[in-house]
Design an enzyme around this catalytic site. Structure first.
Site, PDB file in Angstrom:
ATOM      1  N   HIS A 191       0.802  -1.209   0.000  1.00 24.39           N
ATOM      2  CA  HIS A 191       0.000   0.000   0.000  1.00 24.39           C
ATOM      3  C   HIS A 191       0.840   1.266   0.000  1.00 24.39           C
ATOM      4  O   HIS A 191       0.299   2.358  -0.104  1.00 24.39           O
ATOM      5  CB  HIS A 191      -0.987  -0.012   1.183  1.00 24.39           C
ATOM      6  CG  HIS A 191      -2.155  -0.914   0.895  1.00 24.39           C
ATOM      7  ND1 HIS A 191      -2.053  -2.021   0.097  1.00 24.39           N
ATOM      8  CD2 HIS A 191      -3.450  -0.875   1.294  1.00 24.39           C
ATOM      9  CE1 HIS A 191      -3.218  -2.610   0.033  1.00 24.39           C
ATOM     10  NE2 HIS A 191      -4.096  -1.950   0.737  1.00 24.39           N
TER      11      HIS A 191
ATOM     12  N   SER B 289      -0.838  -0.750  -6.002  1.00 19.79           N
ATOM     13  CA  SER B 289      -0.719  -1.916  -6.860  1.00 19.79           C
ATOM     14  C   SER B 289      -0.063  -1.571  -8.181  1.00 19.79           C
ATOM     15  O   SER B 289      -0.260  -0.473  -8.717  1.00 19.79           O
ATOM     16  CB  SER B 289      -2.102  -2.495  -7.140  1.00 19.79           C
ATOM     17  OG  SER B 289      -2.702  -2.933  -5.946  1.00 19.79           O
TER      18      SER B 289
ATOM     19  N   LYS C  23     -15.381  -7.125  -8.354  1.00 14.47           N
ATOM     20  CA  LYS C  23     -14.674  -8.019  -9.250  1.00 14.47           C
ATOM     21  C   LYS C  23     -14.134  -9.232  -8.483  1.00 14.47           C
ATOM     22  O   LYS C  23     -14.184 -10.367  -8.963  1.00 14.47           O
ATOM     23  CB  LYS C  23     -13.520  -7.266  -9.923  1.00 14.47           C
ATOM     24  CG  LYS C  23     -12.916  -8.040 -11.069  1.00 14.47           C
ATOM     25  CD  LYS C  23     -11.966  -7.166 -11.870  1.00 14.47           C
ATOM     26  CE  LYS C  23     -11.337  -7.963 -12.985  1.00 14.47           C
ATOM     27  NZ  LYS C  23     -10.448  -7.147 -13.809  1.00 14.47           N
ATOM     28  N   ASP C  24     -13.628  -8.993  -7.256  1.00 15.43           N
ATOM     29  CA  ASP C  24     -13.129 -10.102  -6.457  1.00 15.43           C
ATOM     30  C   ASP C  24     -14.264 -11.039  -6.037  1.00 15.43           C
ATOM     31  O   ASP C  24     -14.056 -12.243  -5.914  1.00 15.43           O
ATOM     32  CB  ASP C  24     -12.385  -9.590  -5.219  1.00 15.43           C
ATOM     33  CG  ASP C  24     -10.980  -9.083  -5.570  1.00 15.43           C
ATOM     34  OD1 ASP C  24     -10.395  -9.616  -6.530  1.00 15.43           O
ATOM     35  OD2 ASP C  24     -10.483  -8.165  -4.898  1.00 15.43           O
TER      36      ASP C  24
ATOM     37  N   GLU D 164       3.715 -34.284  -2.667  1.00 16.85           N
ATOM     38  CA  GLU D 164       2.490 -33.723  -3.233  1.00 16.85           C
ATOM     39  C   GLU D 164       2.835 -32.948  -4.507  1.00 16.85           C
ATOM     40  O   GLU D 164       3.957 -32.466  -4.668  1.00 16.85           O
ATOM     41  CB  GLU D 164       1.855 -32.773  -2.221  1.00 16.85           C
ATOM     42  CG  GLU D 164       1.284 -33.490  -1.022  1.00 16.85           C
ATOM     43  CD  GLU D 164      -0.115 -34.018  -1.289  1.00 16.85           C
ATOM     44  OE1 GLU D 164      -0.218 -35.128  -1.837  1.00 16.85           O
ATOM     45  OE2 GLU D 164      -1.080 -33.331  -0.961  1.00 16.85           O
TER      46      GLU D 164
HETATM   47  C1  HEM Z   1      -0.266 -16.712   1.387  1.00 12.75           C
HETATM   48  C2  HEM Z   1       0.080 -16.218   0.299  1.00 12.75           C
HETATM   49  C3  HEM Z   1      -0.186 -14.824  -0.227  1.00 12.75           C
HETATM   50  C4  HEM Z   1      -1.213 -13.962   0.021  1.00 12.75           C
HETATM   51  C5  HEM Z   1      -2.399 -14.216   0.899  1.00 12.75           C
HETATM   52  C6  HEM Z   1      -0.971 -12.781  -0.736  1.00 12.75           C
HETATM   53  C7  HEM Z   1      -1.810 -11.691  -0.765  1.00 12.75           C
HETATM   54  C8  HEM Z   1      -1.661 -10.606  -1.599  1.00 12.75           C
HETATM   55  C9  HEM Z   1      -2.639  -9.606  -1.837  1.00 12.75           C
HETATM   56  C10 HEM Z   1      -4.025  -9.545  -1.199  1.00 12.75           C
HETATM   57  C11 HEM Z   1      -2.127  -8.752  -2.733  1.00 12.75           C
HETATM   58  C12 HEM Z   1      -2.844  -7.578  -3.337  1.00 12.75           C
HETATM   59  C13 HEM Z   1      -3.778  -7.987  -4.467  1.00 12.75           C
HETATM   60  C14 HEM Z   1      -3.083  -8.442  -5.697  1.00 12.75           C
HETATM   61  O1  HEM Z   1      -2.253  -7.703  -6.223  1.00 12.75           O
HETATM   62  O2  HEM Z   1      -3.361  -9.568  -6.144  1.00 12.75           O
HETATM   63  C15 HEM Z   1      -0.784  -9.177  -3.036  1.00 12.75           C
HETATM   64  C16 HEM Z   1       0.094  -8.549  -3.893  1.00 12.75           C
HETATM   65  C17 HEM Z   1       1.376  -9.016  -4.244  1.00 12.75           C
HETATM   66  N1  HEM Z   1       1.910 -10.247  -3.923  1.00 12.75           N
HETATM   67 FE1  HEM Z   1       1.077 -11.571  -2.643  1.00 12.75          FE
HETATM   68  N2  HEM Z   1       0.203 -12.939  -1.409  1.00 12.75           N
HETATM   69  C18 HEM Z   1       0.702 -14.169  -1.112  1.00 12.75           C
HETATM   70  C19 HEM Z   1       1.856 -14.729  -1.574  1.00 12.75           C
HETATM   71  C20 HEM Z   1       2.752 -14.099  -2.430  1.00 12.75           C
HETATM   72  C21 HEM Z   1       3.942 -14.690  -2.939  1.00 12.75           C
HETATM   73  C22 HEM Z   1       4.377 -16.112  -2.607  1.00 12.75           C
HETATM   74  C23 HEM Z   1       4.554 -13.773  -3.740  1.00 12.75           C
HETATM   75  C24 HEM Z   1       5.833 -13.846  -4.533  1.00 12.75           C
HETATM   76  C25 HEM Z   1       6.795 -14.645  -4.315  1.00 12.75           C
HETATM   77  C26 HEM Z   1       3.734 -12.597  -3.744  1.00 12.75           C
HETATM   78  C27 HEM Z   1       4.023 -11.427  -4.431  1.00 12.75           C
HETATM   79  C28 HEM Z   1       3.174 -10.345  -4.496  1.00 12.75           C
HETATM   80  C29 HEM Z   1       3.478  -9.124  -5.168  1.00 12.75           C
HETATM   81  C30 HEM Z   1       4.775  -8.825  -5.918  1.00 12.75           C
HETATM   82  C31 HEM Z   1       2.349  -8.297  -5.016  1.00 12.75           C
HETATM   83  C32 HEM Z   1       2.185  -6.911  -5.582  1.00 12.75           C
HETATM   84  C33 HEM Z   1       1.288  -7.132  -6.748  1.00 12.75           C
HETATM   85  C34 HEM Z   1       1.022  -5.980  -7.631  1.00 12.75           C
HETATM   86  O3  HEM Z   1       0.416  -5.030  -7.197  1.00 12.75           O
HETATM   87  O4  HEM Z   1       1.402  -6.128  -8.774  1.00 12.75           O
HETATM   88  N3  HEM Z   1       2.642 -12.827  -2.940  1.00 12.75           N
HETATM   89  N4  HEM Z   1      -0.536 -10.327  -2.351  1.00 12.75           N
END
Ligand code: HEM
Lengths: 429, 278
Positions: A220, A224, A248-249, A292
């Site tokens: 934030h 995004s 959308k979600d 798995e």
């Molecule tokens: C339990 C697992 C995860 C949860 C619950 C989670 C949750 C979120 C949420 C809610 C967002 C904002 C919405 C979106 O952009 O889709 C986000 C953004 C992001 N996540 Fe995750 N995430 C998880 C795992 C990961 C992993 C494993 C990676 C990379 C190795 C990652 C990389 C990113 C990045 C780079 C963003 C910024 C996205 C953007 O705005 O382009 N996330 N995450």
């Protein structure tokens, strides 16, 4: 949120006002996933997967806590408590168990898509490096949690999986065997192992929840990313998260739940291994020990190292397997191209899709028996995997000429009406 | 010099892994050329299970209680001497359509009794089974270890089809031309039995179903070997997951509800975004 045009929280309800003045939690939620968070207007469906990952975690925690109420954490009782008591006698126990087992698979499907989304649109680059780093931490924690969870029902694959995975540590020179015994609490997986895995399997999801809060907090600050990779320039580029992205979600969650329910109710054992319906037997090794499906690509990398060169092959395999994930931490500095989105990077775009195919091939090899042909294919695919991140991407980021970027998100969205220098890809992205 | 080293460190690490992998690849390829993998006896002679049509198959499958009762009879009269069914309690048999009184009677008359420990005397004794008891453990003195059958249709690929093929596969002799290539594997060890559906071709279980009408069915169905094998396989699908039918029914309702709810969510999404280009 940092954009000056972000809406401010004004409680209409007197109760919320009272709470907000004393503990600004309503404000916090409003700014995180409410109308107070301005989001690029052009996000595609790949941006649904963050919320879906969060939902998966909630599902795992809720089903897991109820399962834990009926689970016996002992080598003598675990298998029966899962396959006997929970599956047969607990009210809707079969539903909880199948939801939790298949929920882990859904979680990994969603997170893999989420990670590849980041790779494709360059979400790991400045200023979102911290978001990415925390994401990789979450991914590592998820893998640890899923591995320990799979040991709990104490079937044949649980036992032999624990045996094989903890065996990695014995590859460490000198102290390896000692570390392995310390981790297991004995010479082979037994009560001590099962109990510590249960304890940690209960703990880690809450650690993950904590890291997700940091992940979103870090997100934030810059806001995004979006399919063009061009930063937000002004108010016309964004819409408030609520109601636009909540709507959308909501649709995305519906699709997710339909697929998830189809697995739970109609194909609950499809992704599992039949051997895990056989109680653990330390005296009988299964013909093929496979983890798995979500670990298959890494398992293939592990098994691809069959040659001793300075270090023993097994140690190379273990180093490479951990290395293949750890190198994701360095990605923001390996890829120096200032352009984020692969839509404007002709060479990176090809490399990205080759990587997707490469990881799928690795996964297919990892799930197959260690026969010569599969080993050969995994050796080529594993070599490509390392080459992609450590050689190809760094070189591409120096030599590639990116396509012209749109001036702003709005220009990209409005196409011909809004701007001049827009390519066909940008308009459809 | 050092700065170039540090700038190239990523290439060096990448090249290191790639080099070791190419070395390993070279080893695998020479290994493959020097020693091409030979077909094993198991690969050449093992057969995939025959198709088996059961009412419980498919995403909306239901149990055929008549068939389950016949299958239970086969289990009781043939398999139960060697195989336990430890995840099932006698009371569960009510699912097959038996009344409380019938279940009580089945439990009471079950040949293997429940072990009880006499605290005073310090010795083990026996008592009759109650509906609330699990099926008792079975002790088997012959060759091999008969597995508990409660979960067997989940614990093998192709589940019920595998059990059916295994039970009816004893007579199926291998193609003599192929068998001639593996004289070693064709020597069935003492006390073992050739069965092309079993993973390593020779199984310790003697053919359990040997003649038609080995079990007397009460519902008029002809008890051929194939029919008995089918019925007991169907029964073992039930023992592996007595809640299967409930699962299918609940699933249908849940998916219909979700389709409807997702349709509404899609409508809400279109409404919210109307007029907003994105
Ligand atoms: C339990 C697992 C995860 C949860 C619950 C989670 C949750 C979120 C949420 C809610 C967002 C904002 C919405 C979106 O952009 O889709 C986000 C953004 C992001 N996540 Fe995750 N995430 C998880 C795992 C990961 C992993 C494993 C990676 C990379 C190795 C990652 C990389 C990113 C990045 C780079 C963003 C910024 C996205 C953007 O705005 O382009 N996330 N995450």
């Amino acid at each position: 949120m940092s954009f000056p045009w972000a809406r401010h929280y004004e409680p209409k309800n007197p109760v919320m006002k009272w709470v907000d003045e004393r503990l600004p939690l309503p404000r916090f939620v409003y700014n995180a996933i409410g109308a107070g968070y301005p989001v690029p207007r052009n996000l595609n469906y790949f941006w649904n997967f963050g919320i879906l990952a969060g939902l998966s975690l909630v599902i795992q925690i809720v089903t897991g806590i109820v399962l834990a109420m009926h689970f016996h954490s002992s080598a003598a009782g675990a298998f029966d408590s899962v396959n006997g008591t929970i599956m047969r006698d607990v009210n809707a126990g079969w539903f909880l168990r199948f939801a939790h087992a298949n929920g882990a698979s859904m979680f990994f499907v969603v997170v893999y898509i989420h990670i590849f989304r980041g790779l494709h649109y360059g979400s790991y680059k400045a200023p979102r490096e911290m978001v990415w780093l925390l994401g990789v931490v979450i991914f590592l924690l998820m893998m640890a949690t899923a591995f320990m969870g799979y040991v709990l029902p104490w079937g044949q694959m649980s036992f032999w999986g624990a045996q094989v995975i903890t065996g990695f540590f014995s590859a460490i020179p000198v102290v390896g065997d000692w570390i392995r015994i310390w981790l297991l609490g004995g010479y082979a997986p037994d009560d001590a192992t099962l109990n510590r895995f249960f304890s940690l399997h209960y703990l880690l999801p809450f650690v993950i929840a904590g890291v997700i809060i940091l992940h979103i907090w870090a997100l934030h600050i810059p806001g995004s990313n979006n399919p063009t990779g061009v930063e937000v320039k002004g108010e016309q580029d964004t819409v408030p998260f609520h109601p636009y992205y909540t709507a959308k979600d909501g649709f995305g969650v519906g699709i997710f739940l339909i697929l998830f329910s189809t697995l739970i109710f109609f194909y609950p054992d499809y992704l599992g291994h039949p051997d895990n319906y056989i109680p653990a037997n330390p005296l009988s090794t299964p013909a093929h020990i496979v983890p798995e499906w979500y670990f298959w690509p890494f398992y293939a990398i592990l098994r691809a190292f069959t040659a001793d060169f300075i270090l023993p092959a097994k140690l190379w395999g273990v180093l490479a397997m951990f290395g293949s994930i750890l190198l994701l931490f360095f990605l923001p500095w390996l890829d120096r191209s200032p352009v984020r989105s692969a839509n404007y990077r002709p060479m990176y775009r090809v490399a990205f899709w080759v990587l997707v195919a490469d990881v799928l091939i690795l996964g297919w090899c990892g799930g197959s028996p260690a026969e010569p042909l599969y080993v050969i294919i995994s050796q080529i695919a594993a070599a490509y995997y390392f080459a992609h991140f450590l050689i190809i991407v760094p070189i591409i980021s120096r030599i590639e000429t990116p396509r012209p970027l749109p001036n702003s998100i709005t220009e990209a969205v409005l196409g011909d009406e809004g701007g001049s220098r827009i390519t066909a890809t940008a308009a459809t992205a | 010099m050092t700065s170039i080293f540090f700038r190239s460190i990523k290439f060096l690490i990448g090249a290191g892994f790639v080099f070791v992998l190419l070395l390993a690849l070279l080893g695998s390829i020479t290994g493959l050329i020097n020693e091409p993998p030979k077909q094993t006896a198991e690969q050449a002679l093992h057969k995939h299970p025959k198709e088996l049509e059961l009412a419980s198959n498919g995403p909306l499958g239901k149990f055929d209680t008549g068939q389950l009762q016949r299958g239970f009879k086969v289990y009781k009269e043939v398999c139960a001497t060697c195989h336990s069914l430890h995840m099932i309690s006698f009371r569960n048999l009510k699912d097959l359509g038996y009344s409380d009184a019938q279940v009580k009677k089945i439990a009471k008359e079950w040949a293997i009794k429940q072990p009880v420990f006499d605290e005073k005397a310090g010795t083990w004794g026996e008592r009759d089974n109650l509906p609330s008891d699990r099926f008792p453990k079975v002790y088997y003195a012959g060759t091999g270890n008969p597995p508990d059958l409660s979960l067997i249709t989940k614990a093998r690929h192709d589940g019920a089809a595998y059990v059916h093929s295994l039970l009816t596969g004893y007579g199926e002799k291998p193609d003599p031309a192929v068998a001639a290539k593996f004289p070693e594997a064709m020597k069935t060890p003492e006390g073992m039995h050739f069965n092309p559906y079993f993973a390593n071709l020779n199984i310790a279980m003697p053919p359990p179903l040997v003649s038609d009408d080995q079990v007397k069915y009460d519902d008029g169905t002809r008890a051929t070997i194939d029919q008995m094998a089918k019925d007991v396989s169907a029964f073992l699908v039930w023992t592996a997951e007595p809640t299967l039918q409930k699962r299918h029914q609940a699933g249908l309702a849940v998916v219909i509800f979700l389709l409807f709810a997702t349709g509404l969510a899609y409508g809400a999404y279109l409404t919210v975004w109307r007029g907003m280009k994105h």
